[in-house]
Design a protein around this motif. Structure first.
Motif, PDB file in Angstrom:
ATOM      1  N   UNK A 245     -37.342  -0.784 -62.571  1.00  0.00           N
ATOM      2  CA  UNK A 245     -37.176   0.519 -61.917  1.00  0.00           C
ATOM      3  C   UNK A 245     -37.610   0.411 -60.442  1.00  0.00           C
ATOM      4  N   UNK A 246     -38.776  -0.197 -60.221  1.00  0.00           N
ATOM      5  CA  UNK A 246     -39.266  -0.362 -58.850  1.00  0.00           C
ATOM      6  C   UNK A 246     -38.326  -1.259 -58.057  1.00  0.00           C
ATOM      7  N   UNK A 247     -37.820  -2.310 -58.740  1.00  0.00           N
ATOM      8  CA  UNK A 247     -36.890  -3.234 -58.084  1.00  0.00           C
ATOM      9  C   UNK A 247     -35.662  -2.470 -57.594  1.00  0.00           C
ATOM     10  N   UNK A 248     -35.160  -1.577 -58.450  1.00  0.00           N
ATOM     11  CA  UNK A 248     -33.997  -0.790 -58.044  1.00  0.00           C
ATOM     12  C   UNK A 248     -34.353   0.126 -56.886  1.00  0.00           C
ATOM     13  N   UNK A 249     -35.560   0.713 -56.958  1.00  0.00           N
ATOM     14  CA  UNK A 249     -35.978   1.641 -55.912  1.00  0.00           C
ATOM     15  C   UNK A 249     -36.129   0.912 -54.581  1.00  0.00           C
ATOM     16  N   UNK A 250     -36.728  -0.283 -54.615  1.00  0.00           N
ATOM     17  CA  UNK A 250     -36.901  -1.053 -53.384  1.00  0.00           C
ATOM     18  C   UNK A 250     -35.536  -1.345 -52.765  1.00  0.00           C
ATOM     19  N   UNK A 251     -34.616  -1.737 -53.606  1.00  0.00           N
ATOM     20  CA  UNK A 251     -33.295  -2.079 -53.108  1.00  0.00           C
ATOM     21  C   UNK A 251     -32.607  -0.859 -52.513  1.00  0.00           C
ATOM     22  N   UNK A 252     -32.796   0.252 -53.194  1.00  0.00           N
ATOM     23  CA  UNK A 252     -32.242   1.508 -52.716  1.00  0.00           C
ATOM     24  C   UNK A 252     -32.773   1.808 -51.310  1.00  0.00           C
ATOM     25  N   UNK A 253     -34.082   1.673 -51.155  1.00  0.00           N
ATOM     26  CA  UNK A 253     -34.697   1.964 -49.863  1.00  0.00           C
ATOM     27  C   UNK A 253     -34.244   0.981 -48.789  1.00  0.00           C
ATOM     28  N   UNK A 254     -34.059  -0.272 -49.234  1.00  0.00           N
ATOM     29  CA  UNK A 254     -33.566  -1.283 -48.306  1.00  0.00           C
ATOM     30  C   UNK A 254     -32.203  -0.902 -47.771  1.00  0.00           C
ATOM     31  N   UNK A 255     -31.337  -0.481 -48.682  1.00  0.00           N
ATOM     32  CA  UNK A 255     -29.981  -0.130 -48.264  1.00  0.00           C
ATOM     33  C   UNK A 255     -30.035   1.115 -47.373  1.00  0.00           C
ATOM     34  N   UNK A 256     -30.909   2.057 -47.738  1.00  0.00           N
ATOM     35  CA  UNK A 256     -31.043   3.254 -46.905  1.00  0.00           C
ATOM     36  C   UNK A 256     -31.457   2.849 -45.490  1.00  0.00           C
ATOM     37  N   UNK A 257     -32.404   1.900 -45.429  1.00  0.00           N
ATOM     38  CA  UNK A 257     -32.876   1.460 -44.119  1.00  0.00           C
ATOM     39  C   UNK A 257     -31.734   0.822 -43.324  1.00  0.00           C
ATOM     40  N   UNK A 258     -30.980  -0.039 -43.995  1.00  0.00           N
ATOM     41  CA  UNK A 258     -29.888  -0.733 -43.297  1.00  0.00           C
ATOM     42  C   UNK A 258     -28.841   0.276 -42.833  1.00  0.00           C
ATOM     43  N   UNK A 259     -28.530   1.236 -43.729  1.00  0.00           N
ATOM     44  CA  UNK A 259     -27.517   2.229 -43.400  1.00  0.00           C
ATOM     45  C   UNK A 259     -28.000   3.128 -42.255  1.00  0.00           C
ATOM     46  N   UNK A 260     -29.304   3.264 -42.141  1.00  0.00           N
ATOM     47  CA  UNK A 260     -29.836   4.046 -41.017  1.00  0.00           C
ATOM     48  C   UNK A 260     -29.849   3.211 -39.733  1.00  0.00           C
ATOM     49  N   UNK A 261     -30.220   1.936 -39.874  1.00  0.00           N
ATOM     50  CA  UNK A 261     -30.453   1.094 -38.702  1.00  0.00           C
ATOM     51  C   UNK A 261     -29.154   0.636 -38.003  1.00  0.00           C
ATOM     52  N   UNK A 262     -28.178   0.223 -38.803  1.00  0.00           N
ATOM     53  CA  UNK A 262     -26.997  -0.396 -38.185  1.00  0.00           C
ATOM     54  C   UNK A 262     -26.207   0.546 -37.258  1.00  0.00           C
ATOM     55  N   UNK A 263     -26.023   1.824 -37.630  1.00  0.00           N
ATOM     56  CA  UNK A 263     -25.266   2.680 -36.709  1.00  0.00           C
ATOM     57  C   UNK A 263     -25.924   2.813 -35.343  1.00  0.00           C
ATOM     58  N   UNK A 264     -27.251   2.692 -35.294  1.00  0.00           N
ATOM     59  CA  UNK A 264     -27.919   2.802 -33.998  1.00  0.00           C
ATOM     60  C   UNK A 264     -27.514   1.633 -33.117  1.00  0.00           C
ATOM     61  N   UNK A 265     -27.551   0.424 -33.713  1.00  0.00           N
ATOM     62  CA  UNK A 265     -27.107  -0.746 -32.955  1.00  0.00           C
ATOM     63  C   UNK A 265     -25.639  -0.622 -32.582  1.00  0.00           C
TER      64      UNK A 265
ATOM     65  N   UNK B  66     -20.950   6.994 -38.172  1.00  0.00           N
ATOM     66  CA  UNK B  66     -22.133   7.433 -37.417  1.00  0.00           C
ATOM     67  C   UNK B  66     -22.215   6.714 -36.073  1.00  0.00           C
ATOM     68  N   UNK B  67     -21.858   5.428 -36.068  1.00  0.00           N
ATOM     69  CA  UNK B  67     -21.852   4.669 -34.810  1.00  0.00           C
ATOM     70  C   UNK B  67     -20.911   5.306 -33.806  1.00  0.00           C
ATOM     71  N   UNK B  68     -19.703   5.651 -34.278  1.00  0.00           N
ATOM     72  CA  UNK B  68     -18.702   6.243 -33.391  1.00  0.00           C
ATOM     73  C   UNK B  68     -19.158   7.652 -32.960  1.00  0.00           C
ATOM     74  N   UNK B  69     -19.761   8.376 -33.908  1.00  0.00           N
ATOM     75  CA  UNK B  69     -20.281   9.706 -33.580  1.00  0.00           C
ATOM     76  C   UNK B  69     -21.283   9.624 -32.431  1.00  0.00           C
ATOM     77  N   UNK B  70     -22.165   8.612 -32.508  1.00  0.00           N
ATOM     78  CA  UNK B  70     -23.163   8.427 -31.458  1.00  0.00           C
ATOM     79  C   UNK B  70     -22.490   8.179 -30.113  1.00  0.00           C
ATOM     80  N   UNK B  71     -21.458   7.338 -30.155  1.00  0.00           N
ATOM     81  CA  UNK B  71     -20.708   7.032 -28.937  1.00  0.00           C
ATOM     82  C   UNK B  71     -20.161   8.325 -28.339  1.00  0.00           C
TER      83      UNK B  71
END
Ligand code: ATP
Length: 915
Positions: free
Chosen positions: A699-719, A791-796
């Motif tokens: 369960x924790x493993x799934x949660x960690x992965x979930x949070x990881x993906x959330x982080x990536x999905x948040x981080x990449x559009x900024x770049x 989101x990346x394009x929206x930022x632009x």
């Protein structure tokens, strides 16, 4: 710590292999029966120090700090700083240098934290040692061992100090960690010549090696740094592995992106220069592109999120030994679990005894000695049993007590078992008939033994009882039946043994879910002083003792949760097929939906041995209970599941489980009952041996992965957004809406105060209702790539839109750029709320579930107010105070962007089927 030099133990430390047992004991001033007294042990501990190695050769802090500089982004930044310095842009140069320094320090702190968390966890898995102290057996922490301690060693143990053997019984050790020899070496107590090398000192066992078979009693001759392993410092390297498949692939991704962006930067620079734009400006734009678009901080952030996951799992009693396991856990599709202790409580209580002509029932529970033995059948007089009328019962209980390595000791006023729970239960049942165990051992001294092993499934001991010697055997009931030709009756008469009836009795007991052990004996001549496997034929059958071991309540729920989460639970046990099936039934394990059942509901190790690899794979698809499985067959089963594309978590505790644990995707060892050998091979250790903990870890493993993906999905559009803004400006030949230094500001502040807060997101309530993640499939689904792009394009769009709008209102370049930076940051802050769930609307997420998020956003806003209004920031970053109307526009645009993301989620939830 420990040098052991210049003291009385030196002779023993260096020359024990060449001395007789008696000499070594004399030099160390100890006795093999009594051991040291606790006072003497305490004073020796003061003298030589604890039994730990002085130095873990972890990477030094300095090296870690220096390594942080070795990143392509930092090379670019340093180059940029030098160029700006060269161009006399001193403020820009110092800001860039400052940013580099902050970046390096942050990376260093994050990584140190991760390493610290993992090291601390490793140390919680403390090794224990069984020693003789004050004449009794005790379990102590291995770091309290001192020279002169008498240590018991058995298969699966990791030897905790250098020892000289005093007694040995089929004792074999794997010394590959020391000598490189991978085959187990047989040891005995005979001294060898003084000159021989480590590998040939057959009467010694060295710290760090693993006992692969048998038992031994030994005297400690060196501890801590004075041990052989302490002297070979390279072997002590315990540096934590922080790389995982995911961080590796992210690094690779960043690397590729780096080249693409460098290419685009050069192209943009060239195009601008050809257009006649000032070279310096073009150079700054190219640098801005590199700085903005490369997600350099991602691998480090991912490591931190994984490390936070590791700490969370440890709180739920699952200690991760290797970081990559955290990732794999979330994708587990099959859990192969053993039964005893993991699914059941491992508190055995003998509740039935059957001898040739009588059946008995035992009252009382667990390891309490209170309880009675009552007749069920076979006796007219249903009252309490007696030795005279129930001779076979008495002998059966006696056999159970003698052929036994367990003992009870008082620890903190609680009766505590030292040894195997099955054997503990046999001691308790013997006490219930009035046998005094200590007296019995004095009357029938043990001369020799064949230790129990999961492969043999029995144990045999030879005793000197009065004027004769007797062999007692106990073990898996079918094995014992095979050894017997006669049986003892309650009237002390030996008759011919009817194996068919015995097998029927065994089946009936096993079908009730009881673990059934058989007992037998044979008389032997007084001269005999060893017992060997060949002696175990034509024995006299004494009876069966059947024990109950109730299922763990929490494990029932956990198995159910796993099945709902699309994870198959498979029981692999050394126990009898009927017992296994009955226990499995109480967990619903045999009733999981499976491929067409070609095989029965339970398969035994014997049947498994007759199958080809293809057939085993087929069996794995339809059978969920494997019984009487030998440890080496576990390896075959793991391979078969993996060949069928499963991600397998496998539990194990014995020394022979190690290969299967290594092969499994998540090797899981038992913290309490597991051997050191199993723990060393495992990726995860359950400190409570409980199945429910595996489920919690998944369960924790799934949660960690979930949070990881959330982080990536948040981080990449900024770049992406930053990259697009700069690229467009470069190629269209327009003024940059943000300078490189300003982009650096955005990256640093948002990563530190926003993104990382997603690591603390609580798990979503439906996390165990989803199907397991397929590791073959890219971590970012098409949907998520689409969202990142949107989101990346929206930022632009919003940055360019507001920048030009502000300019059209006659705002200065500084003001327009300040608006761009602020809109970027506010969109990123609100988008953080969007990312709290990738599927559900943000307003459904409980704000109090993760207070770090509002904290981060407020912090970010304070930083932005400082950035906008503080004169020193205005000087450093060329920012400028804004009017209320600009702020209003920034927030309106940002809220619109946030709602657009929610609209996209809503449309997807409504019209695209969810997995
Ligand atoms: P699991 O794999 O689920 O933990 P298990 O404990 O039954 O199951 P093993 O420890 O391999 O597996 O034991 C195999 C069999 O050997 C047991 O079912 C039991 O009949 C017998 N047995 C277990 N412990 C002892 C012992 N100390 N002495 C003799 N026989 C034993």
């Amino acid at each position: 710590m420990n040098k052991n030099t210049g003291n009385a133990f030196d002779e023993a430390t260096h020359n024990s292999h060449a001395l007789s047992v008696a000499d070594v004991l004399r030099i160390l001033n100890t006795s093999s029966r009594q051991g040291l007294t606790s006072t003497e042990a305490a004073s020796r501990l003061k003298l030589v120090g604890p039994n730990i190695l002085r130095e873990y050769r972890d990477e030094s802090s300095w090296m870690r700090f220096v390594r942080q500089w070795h990143q392509p982004l930092l090379y670019i930044l340093n180059a940029a700083a030098f160029i700006t310095l060269f161009l006399h842009e001193y403020v820009d140069a110092s800001v860039i240098f400052g940013v580099v320094l902050v970046n390096v320090t942050l990376g260093y702190i994050q990584e140190s934290k991760a390493v610290k968390a993992l090291t601390a966890l490793r140390q919680t898995l403390q090794v224990e040692a069984r020693v003789v102290r004050d004449g009794g057996t005790e379990r102590i922490a291995a770091h309290d061992l001192v020279p002169g301690d008498i240590l018991f060693l058995e298969a699966g143990d990791k030897v905790s100090a250098d020892v000289r053997l005093v007694e040995s019984n089929e004792y074999r050790v794997n010394e590959s960690s020391l000598t490189g020899e991978s085959l187990p070496v047989e040891k005995d107590i005979q001294p060898v010549s003084r000159e021989v090398g480590l590998a040939d000192r057959t009467c010694m066992s060295y710290a760090g090696t693993l006992v692969s078979a048998g038992q031994a009693k030994a005297v400690v001759v060196a501890t801590g740094d004075a041990t052989e392993i302490g002297r070979i410092s390279e072997l002590v390297s315990q540096a934590e592995e922080l790389e995982t498949p995911l961080t590796r692939s992210i690094s690779r991704f960043s690397q590729i992106l780096l080249y693409i962006i460098l290419g685009l930067g050069v192209a943009g620079f060239g195009a601008g220069v050809l257009r006649g734009e000032p070279m310096v400006e073009m150079l700054m734009a190219a640098i801005a592109l590199a700085v903005g678009a490369i997600p350099e901080g991602l691998p480090a952030a991912v490591t931190v999120i994984l490390a936070i996951g590791v700490s969370r799992m440890a709180k739920r009693k699952a200690v991760i030994r290797r970081l990559p396991a955290v990732e794999t856990l979330g994708g587990t599709t099959v859990i192969c679990t053993d039964k005893t202790g993991t699914l059941t409580v491992n508190q055995m209580t003998v509740s039935r005894i059957e001898v040739l002509d009588r059946q008995y029932e035992l009252t009382g529970q667990g390891y309490e000695f209170e309880g009675e033995i009552l007749h069920i059948t076979g006796s007219k007089d249903n009252s309490i049993v007696s030795k005279e009328r129930d001779y076979a019962l008495f002998e059966c209980l006696k056999a159970g007590a003698l052929c036994n390595d367990a003992t009870f000791v008082m620890q903190d006023n609680v009766q505590t078992l030292i040894g195997d729970p099955t054997e503990g239960a046999l001691l308790v049942s013997a006490v219930k008939i009035g046998i005094n165990i200590d007296e019995l051992f004095l009357q029938c001294k043990r001369i020799d033994a064949i230790p129990f092993s999961s492969e043999r499934q029995y144990m045999a001991t030879l005793h000197e009882c009065g004027d004769e010697n007797i062999i007692y055997v106990k073990g898996a009931a079918e094995r014992i039946i095979e050894f017997c030709t006669q049986a003892l009756g309650s009237d002390n008469h030996v008759v011919c043994f009817d194996t068919a009836t015995a097998r029927a009795t065994l089946s009936t007991l096993a079908e009730e879910g009881m673990r059934v052990l058989g007992f037998a004996y044979s008389h032997s001549s007084r001269e005999r002083n060893v017992v060997e496997q060949s002696d175990l034929s034509e024995l006299v059958f004494l009876g069966f003792q059947a024990m109950i071991d109730p299922p763990r309540k929490e494990a029932v729920h956990a198995v159910d949760a796993c099945m709902k989460a699309g994870i198959r639970v498979v029981m692999i046990t050394g126990d009898h097929a009927h017992t296994a099936l009955a226990i499995a039934e109480s967990f619903n394990i045999p009733n999981q939906k499976m491929a067409t059942p070609t095989f029965g509901r339970v398969m035994t190790g014997e049947q498994l041995a007759t199958l080809t690899d293809d057939e085993v794979e087929q069996a794995c698809r339809s059978v969920s209970v494997f019984a009487r499985v030998a440890p080496e067959q576990k390896l075959r089963l793991v391979r078969a599941f993996q060949h069928d594309h499963a991600i397998v978590a496998m539990t194990g505790d014995g020394v022979n489980d190690a290969p299967a644990l290594k092969q499994a995707d998540i090797g899981t060892a038992m913290g309490k009952t597991g051997t050191e050998a199993a723990k060393e091979a495992a990726d995860m250790v359950l400190t409570d041996d409980n199945f429910a903990t595996i489920e919690a870890a998944v369960e924790e493993g799934r949660a960690v992965f979930d949070n990881l993906i959330k982080f990536i999905v948040w981080n990449l559009p900024i770049n992406l957004g930053e990259g697009l803004v700069v690229l467009c400006a470069l190629f269209l030949g327009i003024t940059l809406p943000m300078t490189p230094v300003q982009i650096l500001w955005i990256n640093m502040t948002t990563a530190g105060s926003l993104g990382i807060m997603l690591a603390f997101e609580p798990m979503e309530s439906d996390i165990m209702e989803r199907t397991p993640r397929d590791p073959q499939v890219s971590i970012l689904s098409f949907d998520l790539v689409l969202r990142i792009t949107v989101v990346g394009v929206l930022l632009l769009v919003v940055v360019f839109g507001l920048f030009f709008y502000e300019r059209s209102l006659n705002a200065s370049l500084e003001q327009a750029r300040t608006v761009s930076v602020n809109v970027f940051v506010v969109v990123s802050s609100l988008y953080l709320l969007n990312c709290r769930s990738l599927r559900h609307p943000f307003w459904r997420q409980n704000v109090r579930g993760n207070l770090w998020i509002p904290f981060g956003i407020v912090l970010m806003m304070i930083l932005q107010v400082l950035y906008t209004y503080l004169p020193v920031m205005n000087d450093l970053f060329k920012s400028s105070p804004l009017s209320w109307s600009s702020w209003l526009r920034i927030f309106m645009v940002s809220f619109t962007a946030m709602l657009l993301v929610e609209l996209e989620k809503f449309i997807r939830a409504k019209f695209v089927p969810q997995t």
